[in-house]
Design a protein around this motif. Structure first.
Motif, PDB file in Angstrom:
ATOM      1  N   PRO A 229     -23.459 -10.121 -24.794  1.00  0.00           N
ATOM      2  CA  PRO A 229     -23.914  -8.745 -24.462  1.00  0.00           C
ATOM      3  C   PRO A 229     -25.322  -9.286 -24.766  1.00  0.00           C
ATOM      4  CG  PRO A 229     -22.250  -9.197 -25.627  1.00  0.00           C
ATOM      5  CD  PRO A 229     -22.637 -10.865 -25.626  1.00  0.00           C
ATOM      6  N   ASN A 230     -26.381 -10.092 -24.975  1.00  0.00           N
ATOM      7  CA  ASN A 230     -27.134  -9.705 -25.120  1.00  0.00           C
ATOM      8  C   ASN A 230     -28.080 -10.680 -23.613  1.00  0.00           C
ATOM      9  OD1 ASN A 230     -28.577  -8.850 -27.799  1.00  0.00           O
ATOM     10  ND2 ASN A 230     -27.092 -10.723 -28.882  1.00  0.00           N
TER      11      ASN A 230
ATOM     12  N   PRO B  37     -30.573 -10.441 -20.507  1.00  0.00           N
ATOM     13  CA  PRO B  37     -31.492  -9.422 -20.349  1.00  0.00           C
ATOM     14  C   PRO B  37     -30.844  -8.550 -19.385  1.00  0.00           C
ATOM     15  CG  PRO B  37     -32.186 -11.550 -20.282  1.00  0.00           C
ATOM     16  CD  PRO B  37     -31.274 -11.873 -20.375  1.00  0.00           C
TER      17      PRO B  37
ATOM     18  N   ALA C 189     -31.061  -3.620 -18.406  1.00  0.00           N
ATOM     19  CA  ALA C 189     -30.493  -2.469 -18.771  1.00  0.00           C
ATOM     20  C   ALA C 189     -29.071  -2.094 -17.734  1.00  0.00           C
ATOM     21  CB  ALA C 189     -31.775  -1.390 -17.861  1.00  0.00           C
TER      22      ALA C 189
ATOM     23  N   SER D 172     -27.171  -4.235 -18.476  1.00  0.00           N
ATOM     24  CA  SER D 172     -26.252  -5.076 -19.104  1.00  0.00           C
ATOM     25  C   SER D 172     -25.812  -4.623 -20.571  1.00  0.00           C
ATOM     26  CB  SER D 172     -26.430  -6.674 -19.051  1.00  0.00           C
ATOM     27  OG  SER D 172     -25.474  -7.183 -20.322  1.00  0.00           O
ATOM     28  N   GLU D 173     -26.968  -4.036 -20.847  1.00  0.00           N
ATOM     29  CA  GLU D 173     -27.395  -3.499 -22.217  1.00  0.00           C
ATOM     30  C   GLU D 173     -25.965  -1.897 -21.883  1.00  0.00           C
ATOM     31  OE1 GLU D 173     -30.818  -0.847 -24.829  1.00  0.00           O
ATOM     32  OE2 GLU D 173     -30.936  -3.315 -24.212  1.00  0.00           O
TER      33      GLU D 173
ATOM     34  N   TYR E 149     -23.059  -2.757 -22.479  1.00  0.00           N
ATOM     35  CA  TYR E 149     -21.626  -3.145 -23.644  1.00  0.00           C
ATOM     36  C   TYR E 149     -21.554  -2.422 -24.305  1.00  0.00           C
ATOM     37  CZ  TYR E 149     -21.995  -5.116 -28.271  1.00  0.00           C
ATOM     38  OH  TYR E 149     -21.115  -5.653 -29.234  1.00  0.00           O
ATOM     39  N   GLN E 150     -22.931  -1.286 -24.576  1.00  0.00           N
ATOM     40  CA  GLN E 150     -22.907  -0.039 -25.593  1.00  0.00           C
ATOM     41  C   GLN E 150     -21.872   0.863 -24.518  1.00  0.00           C
ATOM     42  OE1 GLN E 150     -27.148   1.209 -24.450  1.00  0.00           O
ATOM     43  NE2 GLN E 150     -27.558   0.886 -27.143  1.00  0.00           N
TER      44      GLN E 150
ATOM     45  N   LYS F 142     -30.397  -7.894 -29.563  1.00  0.00           N
ATOM     46  CA  LYS F 142     -30.544  -6.996 -30.494  1.00  0.00           C
ATOM     47  C   LYS F 142     -29.186  -6.491 -30.724  1.00  0.00           C
ATOM     48  CE  LYS F 142     -30.862  -2.553 -27.628  1.00  0.00           C
ATOM     49  NZ  LYS F 142     -31.237  -1.141 -26.643  1.00  0.00           N
ATOM     50  N   PHE F 143     -28.370  -7.187 -30.265  1.00  0.00           N
ATOM     51  CA  PHE F 143     -26.082  -7.110 -30.770  1.00  0.00           C
ATOM     52  C   PHE F 143     -26.088  -7.824 -31.785  1.00  0.00           C
ATOM     53  CE2 PHE F 143     -27.398  -4.804 -26.650  1.00  0.00           C
ATOM     54  CZ  PHE F 143     -27.345  -3.059 -26.896  1.00  0.00           C
TER      55      PHE F 143
END
Length: 462
Positions: A334-335, A337, A339, A341-342, A345-346, A429-430
């Motif tokens: 999840p982390n 790097p 945008a 990928s982020e 996950y979100q 971040k996650f």
């Protein structure tokens, strides 16, 4: 015991309606009940590039015969949580394909088709898995999904090879998302089997990238589950340590019964007494969670180099003791790097918001995308035609991607190694499963470097 058809679908968000056999289709394209339960997610700009919103127009089930997919997995017993994690991932992937109208086929092949999933509980037993395979074929499945046991994968490969030769009109494909014994794409390779996870030797090589730099490491303890995969992990660990870290001594080596050990304290005591500065293990599910929990409780302060230490309770079981000491290798974290990928996950977390459901596999999403791509390129639902296209599948999703190697049907993709840290620390971040701990990416291995040679002598149908 036999199995009477696939298990009826239950919503993965705590809604559990009883659904008729004709409605066991996942995704809004095929099932009215599923569509009613599906969450309509706003698509961030970067996510919109890889998945249509859930409100996309789709054909109703009455106008399109679905492509049936069977998930054969442990959905009860010691490893039920791993089977349910797979189910959520495949559920989400099929929702995405069906939300964009299903697989697009020409009118001569019946036009667009939804993908449909039925679940079959193998109960963690090879005999039950074979019974489930027979039931799935009788139910009209064309694609079989399985992964959470290399031993089960091996018997399914043999059974599918024999079935496809005996009944060419009812052939099935086997898509493997987690069974990583290298033998499955080497000596036991099959034209009908495609593996989408990095096999054990690839994963071990990725971990070795980090272990090679740990100059303080002088002694390791190897522990694994007593079946084909566990044996493969320990064998490759010794091979790669000898080649890349000959200064590191293996001070303990142990295999334990898979899924049957309830108290790992005796093993943890031996690990601590050995003086090992690190444990190397391929354990998964409760066999990993209970191992790290017992090790913490006996006061073991060494590191863990794992294949699966990044989820399913392991971070919470280790707690602060795991910070900087638990390493995990995966096809994606999840982390990672980026945008895209982020946002990926979100979106998964919005779809499955419960902390215990926080286990998303990029490779399973890519697997379903590869299946959809192969069906569309074949312009047919003929199993042989789909398999021939899948040999050359190449897919991208949320900034990640990979391609199938035709020589052995081993998917080639980048790998990542992460180290456990507190949520909010740089690069974290996650967290994982609401535990407050996540994994900071410390190494990314490109697909070209992650690949390994193979010894497959592929036998293709004439």
């Amino acid at each position: 015991m036999g199995q009477k058809g696939g298990e009826k679908w239950t919503a993965a968000v705590d809604l559990q309606p009883t659904i008729s056999k004709s409605d066991r289709l996942l995704g809004p394209a095929a099932c009215g009940v599923c569509a009613a339960l599906a969450l309509v997610l706003p698509a961030p700009a970067v996510w919109a590039q890889v998945a249509a919103p859930a409100t996309s127009t789709a054909l109703p089930a009455t106008q399109a015969r679905p492509v049936k997919i069977a998930l054969i997995e442990s959905l009860s017993g010691a490893f039920a949580n791993t089977g349910e994690a797979v189910y959520r991932n495949v559920f989400w992937a099929l929702e995405r394909v069906n939300a964009r109208g299903g697989v697009q086929l020409p009118a001569s092949a019946g036009g667009p088709r939804p993908l449909a999933l039925e679940r079959y509980d193998s109960k963690g037993q090879n005999e039950e898995a074979l019974s489930a395979l027979r039931a799935a074929i009788d139910d009209g499945a064309q694609v079989v999904l399985q992964g959470n046991s290399s031993a089960t994968a091996a018997v399914l490969i043999d059974a599918i090879n024999k079935h496809n030769e005996r009944e060419p009109g009812k052939r099935v494909l086997f898509l493997n998302y987690s069974a990583v014994d290298p033998i499955l794409t080497n000596e036991k390779c099959s034209f009908w089997h495609f593996r989408f996870d990095a096999h054990a030797d690839m994963r071990m090589a990725a971990l070795m990238e980090v272990m090679r730099e740990d100059k303080a490491l002088k002694q390791v303890y190897l522990i694994g589950q007593d079946y084909s995969f566990g044996h493969a992990v320990l064998r490759e660990a010794k091979k790669q340590l000898a080649a890349q870290r000959p200064d590191v001594a293996v001070v303990g080596e142990e295999l334990h019964p898979i899924g049957r050990v309830k108290d790992f304290a005796p093993y943890a005591v031996k690990i601590k007494a050995s003086g090992a500065q690190a444990v190397v293990t391929g354990n998964w599910g409760n066999d990993l969670t209970l191992l790290v929990k017992a090790s913490r409780e006996v006061g073991y302060e060494g590191s863990f180099y794992t294949f699966y230490g990044n989820a399913l309770g392991a971070p919470a079981a280790m707690g602060d003791a795991g910070i900087g000491k638990v390493f995990a290798v995966a096809d994606w974290l999840p982390n990672v790097p980026g945008a895209q990928s982020e946002a990926f996950y979100q979106s998964f977390r919005a779809r499955f918001p419960k902390p215990q459901d926080d286990y998303v596999h990029m490779r399973m999403q890519l697997m379903v995308e590869a299946l959809a791509q192969s069906i569309e390129r074949a312009a047919s639902t003929d199993t042989l035609a789909i398999a021939r296209q899948m040999e050359n599948a190449s897919v991208q999703l949320a900034g990640q991607g990979g391609s199938m190697r035709a020589g052995d049907h081993q998917f080639q993709q980048a790998l990542a190694v992460g180290v456990m840290d507190k949520k909010g620390a740089p690069g974290v971040k996650f967290d994982v499963e609401g535990s407050g701990y996540g994994f900071r990416v410390v190494r990314q291995i490109p697909a070209a470097k992650a690949q390994q040679p193979h010894s497959c002598n592929m036998q293709r149908p004439s």
